[in-house]
Design a protein around this motif. Sequence first.
Motif: not given
Length: 846
Positions: A381-409
């Motif tokens: 549903d829209g929570i699983t896909y779209a809200k989750g992705a929106s919140v991940l974008r907020q998380l990236v803004a919160f921690v920084g894109q480079e820091e986010f990708m470093a954690g993912v790696r």
Amino acid sequence: MPGMNLTRDEASTRAELINVDSYEVILDLTRGERVFTSQTTVRFSAVEGSSTFIDAVTDSVRSITLNGVALDPAEISDGIRIQLPNLASENTLSIDADALYMNTGEGLHRFVDPVDNEVYLYTQFEVADCRRMFAVFEQPDLKATFQFTVTAPKYWNVISNAPTPAPSEQGEAATWSFAPTERISCYITALIAGPYQVARDSLVSSSGRTVELGVFARASMMEYLDVENIVTITRQGFEFYEKNFGVPYPFEKYDQLFVPEFNAGAMENAGAVTFLEEYVFRSRPTGAMIERRAITILHELAHMWFGDLVTMKWWNDLWLNESFAEFMSTLAAAQNTEFSGAWTTFNSLEKNWAYRQDQLPSTHPIVAPINDLEDVEVNFDGITYAKGASVLRQLVAFVGQEEFMAGVREYFAKHAWSNTELPDLLRELEASSGRDLSGWGAQWLETAGVNTLTADINTDDAGIITSFIIRQSAVAEYPTIRQHRLAIAFYSLDDAGTLQRVHREELDISGESTQVDALIGLARPDLVLLNDDDLTYAKIRLDEVSLATATEHLKDFNESLPRTLVWSAAWDSVRDAESPASTYVQLLLNNIGHEVDSSVVMVLLRQLNTALDQYVAREHSEELSVQAADRLWELANAAQSGSDAQLQLAKSFAHRSRTAQQLDRVQGLFDGSLVLDRLEIDTDLRWSLAIALSAGGRLTDEQIDAVLAQDDTAKGKASWYTARASRPTSQAKDQAFEEVAAATLSNDQQSAVIAGFNNVHDSSLIAGYTEKYFGVLINAWETYSHEMAKQIVLGLYPSSQISQETLDQTDAFLETLGEKHPALRRLLTESAADVRRALAARGADA
């Protein structure tokens, strides 16, 4: 359906008892159109003396052998599960069965192409449908290797997760013996078979390895497949993900297959992704469709790492799989493809979906409790896909894109080929960013609902800001007030009349009010935009001055994303019954002609339909509908010749045509007596015009059949079903309702009939079907496959009957339902909520 369910407790217990090593699956696809042979050998360890079950949806079971001992199928198999008693520490299980082909887009789907009468097969296994093809411990945390051996007509192409081997021929048949896969979850295994045609290419991975690429389609569709564009997007995705994920592509090859009658946009089968055939453009596509295909390609490619290489332990983390792929696909499109405006599309499509879903009574935290498979089925549903992705974008803004990708790696490096849960990822992001995410996760992932942000601005007589406060609110049912990382932007009109951004402030806010000291002393601009760049997930409201500017100058933004944020704020206000829908219709019709983003135009035209059909007060809805259609015709004529906007506006005009004069114009376009400069009436547009004429009572059955005779393809047949069901007669609606309720058509055909049934100019034509609808629901839910039952529940719900009576009838049915079928209850509750919202919007419009 109840017998097909699997609970989380059952899966957890089974995972404690067994560990699966390997599957060997032998399939014979030469036995006719109903069943195929499915022989499975599973090797697994177990707690000695324990008992469990294996999933196997079968037509019949010939034999079951466990550790050399023959077991009686009649005693231990019920056609859905096979009980396994008295297990040894090491076990070998062999099952010889017949399984059924499906025509519902689930399991092993069988399709016959009307163009060449050839058979095409493909699998769709998410959530739990690989048990329809072979015996399997059907849960994501019991990973294993899978080795498929397939016998089929020798002229077919046979594709699976491993590279396709050279076949051995036996007369008119051949056998393909695939190598074992890596250790993967069962739901991402795949089989695609038939005389598919292929275009081949390759790329060099970051590891230096050559990865073979294949792009497949049916023979009758291959001429329309723009392989070059698909391969280009794929290459750009590989480059972006391998660089950011730090792990080379994990599988041996990468095939992309466009298949008929698919239920979703695509499916992330490891190394063999299947796509909706609508992404093969046999007629001129809109720019929105081309972009949507690119985002989907990137979405599924992201899954090769997040979902396939590292997989959720149970379906409660489905959101993370889908949200991550949704976020990464938009990021990759914006930063590494021609679709640099992908975040504009994300706002107009995904976020609007999320906001709608999050305001339904069935809303739930992103990390949702998933007790069984029925919960999963309705959680795409829209929570699983779209809200989750929106919140991940907020998380990236919160921690920084480079820091986010470093954690993912680091996450991929530690957990490759295994199963994880959400804390495994958050630990790596905390380590890479230095941010404590425990509070962030509690606010954003464990609570439901969307906040609303408004600006409270005071100025002195000279227009200098003396106070700037951001107010944050939440509804009483979901009162969480969150911390947001966002940007505030000031926009002012320049000498050319363009709205230019003149100041931007990025900050963290929290609590019900946040004073923004950095803005005090600045001149108040013409328009203040909260959440500039769309960093956080929240609805916004414009202050009075900004709203007046936006109303007059919406077309004058020099960038698409801030304009789209204003569009979204205006639409939210209508949906929340805070402003009249009629005003929004006029705003849209006055400004859509200046909109340059194809996806935004598509969404606005959908919103126009919703506003006119559901939110505008009944006393003037007909008059406004006629005016809107006339205005769409003017806009189509004024649009640039041959442009994307001209095409979309012309199609929208045809759909909304009501009067004799409007339908005459549609008829003229259809028969060629009326021409819009450089608007080609190609196959798909011709069907759109035919469906509009049918709904207007302008085409006979014979004329509809004649259109089909010119396009006797699968897509043409689906359009024929829609045109036939669109006829404005009680006989046509009766026939359509009975066809759907009987579920005798394929999934695509049933969906097409539903579309035609609901395609009416006067909703009273289908007002009498509400009682019949509730009369067929229980049988449909308990008898049909999930996909077919869900189509009926949602598609035939009396959404066009905007009345308290509809709500009362829904409540009465829910009362008789009791505690049974919670997933069915959820679907009905959501549908009723849309009617309730429409009633409120009509009240505001009146």
